[in-house]
Design a protein around this motif. Sequence first.
Motif, PDB file in Angstrom:
ATOM      1  N   ASN A   1     -26.545  41.421  20.318  1.00 20.22           N
ATOM      2  CA  ASN A   1     -25.769  40.819  19.241  1.00 20.22           C
ATOM      3  C   ASN A   1     -24.486  40.214  19.801  1.00 20.22           C
ATOM      4  N   HIS A   2     -23.865  39.348  19.024  1.00 23.50           N
ATOM      5  CA  HIS A   2     -22.704  38.590  19.480  1.00 23.50           C
ATOM      6  C   HIS A   2     -21.489  39.060  18.684  1.00 23.50           C
ATOM      7  N   TRP A   3     -20.590  39.772  19.351  1.00 22.80           N
ATOM      8  CA  TRP A   3     -19.467  40.408  18.675  1.00 22.80           C
ATOM      9  C   TRP A   3     -18.215  39.542  18.693  1.00 22.80           C
ATOM     10  N   TYR A   4     -18.380  38.254  18.921  1.00 17.91           N
ATOM     11  CA  TYR A   4     -17.268  37.307  18.889  1.00 17.91           C
ATOM     12  C   TYR A   4     -17.838  35.901  18.769  1.00 17.91           C
ATOM     13  N   ASP A   5     -16.973  34.953  18.393  1.00 18.20           N
ATOM     14  CA  ASP A   5     -17.337  33.544  18.360  1.00 18.20           C
ATOM     15  C   ASP A   5     -17.167  32.997  19.772  1.00 18.20           C
ATOM     16  N   ALA A   6     -18.276  32.645  20.412  1.00 16.74           N
ATOM     17  CA  ALA A   6     -18.228  32.229  21.814  1.00 16.74           C
ATOM     18  C   ALA A   6     -17.501  30.902  21.993  1.00 16.74           C
ATOM     19  N   ASP A   7     -17.523  30.021  20.990  1.00 18.38           N
ATOM     20  CA  ASP A   7     -16.848  28.728  21.115  1.00 18.38           C
ATOM     21  C   ASP A   7     -15.332  28.880  20.996  1.00 18.38           C
ATOM     22  N   LYS A   8     -14.898  29.603  19.978  1.00 18.56           N
ATOM     23  CA  LYS A   8     -13.457  29.787  19.775  1.00 18.56           C
ATOM     24  C   LYS A   8     -12.881  30.893  20.652  1.00 18.56           C
ATOM     25  N   LYS A   9     -13.766  31.733  21.195  1.00  5.90           N
ATOM     26  CA  LYS A   9     -13.332  32.919  21.938  1.00  5.90           C
ATOM     27  C   LYS A   9     -12.447  33.799  21.054  1.00  5.90           C
ATOM     28  N   GLU A  10     -12.993  34.134  19.894  1.00  2.24           N
ATOM     29  CA  GLU A  10     -12.298  34.974  18.926  1.00  2.24           C
ATOM     30  C   GLU A  10     -13.265  36.023  18.388  1.00  2.24           C
ATOM     31  N   GLY A  11     -12.793  37.265  18.332  1.00  2.00           N
ATOM     32  CA  GLY A  11     -13.631  38.349  17.860  1.00  2.00           C
ATOM     33  C   GLY A  11     -13.147  38.928  16.548  1.00  2.00           C
ATOM     34  N   ASN A  12     -12.977  40.242  16.516  1.00  2.00           N
ATOM     35  CA  ASN A  12     -12.618  40.976  15.312  1.00  2.00           C
ATOM     36  C   ASN A  12     -11.337  41.763  15.547  1.00  2.00           C
TER      37      ASN A  12
ATOM     38  N   ARG B   1      -4.245  42.558  12.275  1.00  5.20           N
ATOM     39  CA  ARG B   1      -5.104  42.300  11.122  1.00  5.20           C
ATOM     40  C   ARG B   1      -5.003  40.823  10.735  1.00  5.20           C
ATOM     41  N   ASP B   2      -6.141  40.228  10.401  1.00  3.19           N
ATOM     42  CA  ASP B   2      -6.207  38.804  10.033  1.00  3.19           C
ATOM     43  C   ASP B   2      -5.599  37.908  11.106  1.00  3.19           C
ATOM     44  N   GLY B   3      -5.746  38.307  12.366  1.00  2.00           N
ATOM     45  CA  GLY B   3      -5.130  37.551  13.449  1.00  2.00           C
ATOM     46  C   GLY B   3      -5.579  36.107  13.510  1.00  2.00           C
ATOM     47  N   TRP B   4      -6.798  35.801  13.099  1.00  2.00           N
ATOM     48  CA  TRP B   4      -7.314  34.431  13.137  1.00  2.00           C
ATOM     49  C   TRP B   4      -6.547  33.515  12.184  1.00  2.00           C
ATOM     50  N   ARG B   5      -5.908  34.081  11.165  1.00  2.00           N
ATOM     51  CA  ARG B   5      -5.109  33.265  10.252  1.00  2.00           C
ATOM     52  C   ARG B   5      -3.696  33.033  10.785  1.00  2.00           C
ATOM     53  N   LYS B   6      -3.279  33.847  11.750  1.00  2.00           N
ATOM     54  CA  LYS B   6      -1.925  33.759  12.290  1.00  2.00           C
ATOM     55  C   LYS B   6      -1.884  33.065  13.644  1.00  2.00           C
ATOM     56  N   LYS B   7      -3.030  32.891  14.247  1.00  2.00           N
ATOM     57  CA  LYS B   7      -3.120  32.354  15.604  1.00  2.00           C
ATOM     58  C   LYS B   7      -2.705  30.881  15.618  1.00  2.00           C
ATOM     59  N   THR B   8      -1.866  30.497  16.584  1.00  2.00           N
ATOM     60  CA  THR B   8      -1.336  29.130  16.617  1.00  2.00           C
ATOM     61  C   THR B   8      -1.815  28.317  17.811  1.00  2.00           C
TER      62      THR B   8
ATOM     63  N   LYS C   1     -30.883  42.347  16.005  1.00  2.00           N
ATOM     64  CA  LYS C   1     -30.725  41.459  17.151  1.00  2.00           C
ATOM     65  C   LYS C   1     -30.196  40.094  16.722  1.00  2.00           C
ATOM     66  N   ASN C   2     -29.473  39.472  17.653  1.00  2.00           N
ATOM     67  CA  ASN C   2     -29.031  38.084  17.508  1.00  2.00           C
ATOM     68  C   ASN C   2     -28.203  37.861  16.245  1.00  2.00           C
ATOM     69  N   ASN C   3     -27.421  38.869  15.871  1.00  2.00           N
ATOM     70  CA  ASN C   3     -26.478  38.723  14.775  1.00  2.00           C
ATOM     71  C   ASN C   3     -25.104  38.373  15.346  1.00  2.00           C
ATOM     72  N   THR C   4     -24.302  37.631  14.584  1.00  2.00           N
ATOM     73  CA  THR C   4     -22.985  37.204  15.035  1.00  2.00           C
ATOM     74  C   THR C   4     -21.927  37.815  14.131  1.00  2.00           C
ATOM     75  N   ILE C   5     -20.935  38.468  14.753  1.00  2.00           N
ATOM     76  CA  ILE C   5     -19.935  39.228  14.012  1.00  2.00           C
ATOM     77  C   ILE C   5     -18.552  38.851  14.534  1.00  2.00           C
ATOM     78  N   PHE C   6     -17.729  38.201  13.720  1.00  2.00           N
ATOM     79  CA  PHE C   6     -16.375  37.874  14.153  1.00  2.00           C
ATOM     80  C   PHE C   6     -15.478  37.679  12.933  1.00  2.00           C
ATOM     81  N   HIS C   7     -14.156  37.705  13.185  1.00  2.11           N
ATOM     82  CA  HIS C   7     -13.135  37.545  12.143  1.00  2.11           C
ATOM     83  C   HIS C   7     -13.283  38.594  11.039  1.00  2.11           C
ATOM     84  N   ASN C   8     -13.585  39.834  11.422  1.00  4.86           N
ATOM     85  CA  ASN C   8     -13.629  40.937  10.473  1.00  4.86           C
ATOM     86  C   ASN C   8     -12.505  41.917  10.779  1.00  4.86           C
ATOM     87  N   ASN C   9     -11.940  42.529   9.738  1.00  5.28           N
ATOM     88  CA  ASN C   9     -10.989  43.621   9.894  1.00  5.28           C
ATOM     89  C   ASN C   9     -11.754  44.935   9.778  1.00  5.28           C
ATOM     90  N   VAL C  10     -11.700  45.752  10.833  1.00  9.66           N
ATOM     91  CA  VAL C  10     -12.471  46.992  10.874  1.00  9.66           C
ATOM     92  C   VAL C  10     -11.495  48.134  11.158  1.00  9.66           C
TER      93      VAL C  10
END
Length: 616
Positions: free
Chosen positions: A264-275, A312-319, A240-249
């Motif tokens: 559980n939290h499957w994305y970053d709620a502030d950035k609105k970014e998941g996996n 893949r690695d979309g968080w590094r490419k996002k502008t 419970k209450n685990n946070t999972i984001f910016h992973n390549n699966v």
Amino acid sequence: MRVRAAGIALLVVAAVACQTARPGTEAAPVASTSAGVSPAASGSPTPTPAISATAQSAQCGQRITADFLLANDMTCTTDAFVINADNVTLDLGGRTITGPGMGPQTWPLPQLDSVGVRTGGHTNVTIRNGTISQFSTGIYFVDEVKSRIEDVTSERNRFGFYIHASSQNAIRRSTVVGNVYGLHLQDSNDNIIEGNNLVRQTYNSPGGFGIYLYRSTGNRIVENTIENNVNWGIWFSDAKNNTIFHNNVAGNSPQVSDNNPDANHWYDADKKEGNWWADYKGTDADNDLIGDTPYGILGPGGAVDAYPFVARDGWRKKTHSTIDHYQPPLARPPREVRLVVVSGGTVGIGRPHDSALAPTWVHASSVAVQTDGRTLLALDGKALTAWDLTGGEPTTRTVAIDGGIVGANRDGVSALIVGPRGAQQIDLTTGQQEFFDYGGAPQELAPSYKHNHIFVATPRGVELLYLNLGGRTPYTVPLDGPAGAMSMNGSGTRIYTAVRGKNVIDVVDTEQYAVVQRITIDSEATAIAVSPGEDALYVGTANGVLAIDLGNERVRARTSFLGSVVDLAISPNADELYVALAGLQHAVAVLDTAALRTANIIPLQADPTKLLAASY
């Protein structure tokens, strides 16, 4: 009702507490940059700089009480290192330590015959910079706080890393590859899992997980690659209450499962970014690298990654910032239900509020419904009939197993027949058949979500029948007596099993392969059903039906009948419970699930033996 907990973690703690460190020599003290540095009062540890120390040779079983830099490769028959102090760094110096092999299967307990590095009850320990191979467990933490694993490769062990009852630790930039179990967190909270490769765990059932969290809370899983594991990539059980984001699966089978809806939290709620999920089928019309529709997390309750990346690695490419399209899903419309009842050896079908069931020509001693919710499987001797209840003609095949029980494989295309003299799997689309050795006394079946084994209720307990190992039953989960009625929850993580001759229901964890809870009731259970949301358990007895709230473990409603309850089924909307009654009353009772009030009674001509709720 009285509930008695029997958590497997207590067994693990007891086993570990009885172990002493392996014999060996004390490490000579060296200059330390970390000794005496107090860890932060809260939160996970910060990365540790490389130690300033002269490299030294080590012997197997060496105890570490001060910073140590390894100068030699090692091959050990027992443990390589045991850390016996706080505030120390074990730097493996880029070397490889090799063990005697992974040892026998001990699941659900950890395998501790040989451990690359073990540490327990310490604070601010760092293990870094090397390869650990062919041990029972690569690195074992127990009761560890604010410690670190950094830049370590763990390969070809039974457990890559086993983190038990430990908190506020960090595992970073490490590779866990080719083990039976990858990264295992049990009863461990507030840890950071960051920048690791959790790939190609190879052994299946049990095993083959990239990362597994059991009863673990508040962990942060970020920027990992979880790929090509033969079983689940990510498996959460009571976490419970685990946070999972910016992973390549990618390339896992299946990718993910979580048995706690919305816990559980499957994305970053502030950035609105998941996996990034390699099997995501959505589109990105506005080119913000975030999919326009959510990615569904396997399990009950409809948990989602609301902001999945499309690359893949979309968080590094996002502008630019995410353009938020997410809307919580609307409630699913009610589904049509057909009751399927075996009575007097034949199948009758009807709606829950009909005055009578329509008879069919289908004879059956055992029935099941495929995962589509509408295809009936009916077994009569060696004749297996498959029938789409929405239309079409039934088809009948001859099977080899006589006197068996039929089940629907979770793959959606195969039927399973298990009897006292063998087991058989039939692909209903191609007709291809496989046969397996089996010599048990099956009472009930619960096909596993892993598609390659079945849980079989028998007088000896709940047996694991492995379909990919020629039908072996390598393990039987012991119960408090012979197994009776059995029901698996929707996410496949718990089996509720009646115990014949006793007023108890044993709750089996399908990953721990152990009874983790015992629910005491006022009479022997004759039928069991779990609600689709996994929040309620319905129990039939010779006296009536109980509704047990699984949140507070109390009976919230009960009702009585003239007849004895022989089977239960529940609507997919969770609003109706269906009760098959025999003895003084041959009937199917339709109840509302909230208060167990009777809404309809459908009379039968003979005692029913099986009841199913098909839906579409």
